[in-house]
Design a protein around this motif. Structure first.
Motif, PDB file in Angstrom:
ATOM      1  N   ASP A  39       0.822  -1.211   0.000  1.00  0.00           N
ATOM      2  CA  ASP A  39       0.000   0.000   0.000  1.00  0.00           C
ATOM      3  C   ASP A  39       0.856   1.260   0.000  1.00  0.00           C
ATOM      4  N   THR A  63       1.773   2.049  -3.597  1.00  0.00           N
ATOM      5  CA  THR A  63       0.627   2.665  -4.270  1.00  0.00           C
ATOM      6  C   THR A  63       0.499   4.125  -3.869  1.00  0.00           C
ATOM      7  N   SER A  64       0.604   4.404  -2.587  1.00  0.00           N
ATOM      8  CA  SER A  64       0.515   5.770  -2.095  1.00  0.00           C
ATOM      9  C   SER A  64       1.646   6.641  -2.651  1.00  0.00           C
TER      10      SER A  64
END
Length: 117
Positions: free
Chosen positions: A58, A61-62
């Protein structure tokens, strides 16, 4: 070098990093402990110019979508014992440090590093 090590990685890694002179903090040491959100970890890392060390995709992705955290070391070793993880860091530490000076995202695999910006 300043690092913020995420919850999926052991405190043992933080202790080893500190022995190498790295200013390292584990998420368990934050006010929210290991319940700190990814967003709060990324924000703190950016504010304190820390590299987020994580297994959590994640954060990648961020980084791509929101530009935060600005710098990442993503551990892509799968499940390994803590001693094996520290040994990988020992074997590749100079290479990791050099890559993080030039690139915003570095992935540590069992046999190699992969870098991207």
């Amino acid at each position: 070098m300043r690092c913020l090590v995420d919850a999926q990685l052991p405190m043992r890694l933080v202790r080893w990093l500190r022995e190498q002179g790295v200013d390292a903090v584990h998420s368990s040491e934050l006010p929210g402990g290991n319940h700190s959100t990814d967003h709060s970890i990324a924000r703190l890392a950016d504010r304190e110019d820390r590299i987020v060390v994580t297994k959590d995709a994640d954060f990648v992705t961020s980084n791509v979508l929101e530009g935060t955290p600005r710098r990442l070391l993503v551990v892509r070793t799968g499940n390994v014992r803590n001693a094996e993880l520290v040994a990988l860091f020992q074997a590749h530490f100079a290479e990791i440090a050099a890559a993080l000076e030039r690139h915003s995202v570095v992935e540590l695999h069992r046999t190699h590093l992969r870098v991207s910006d």
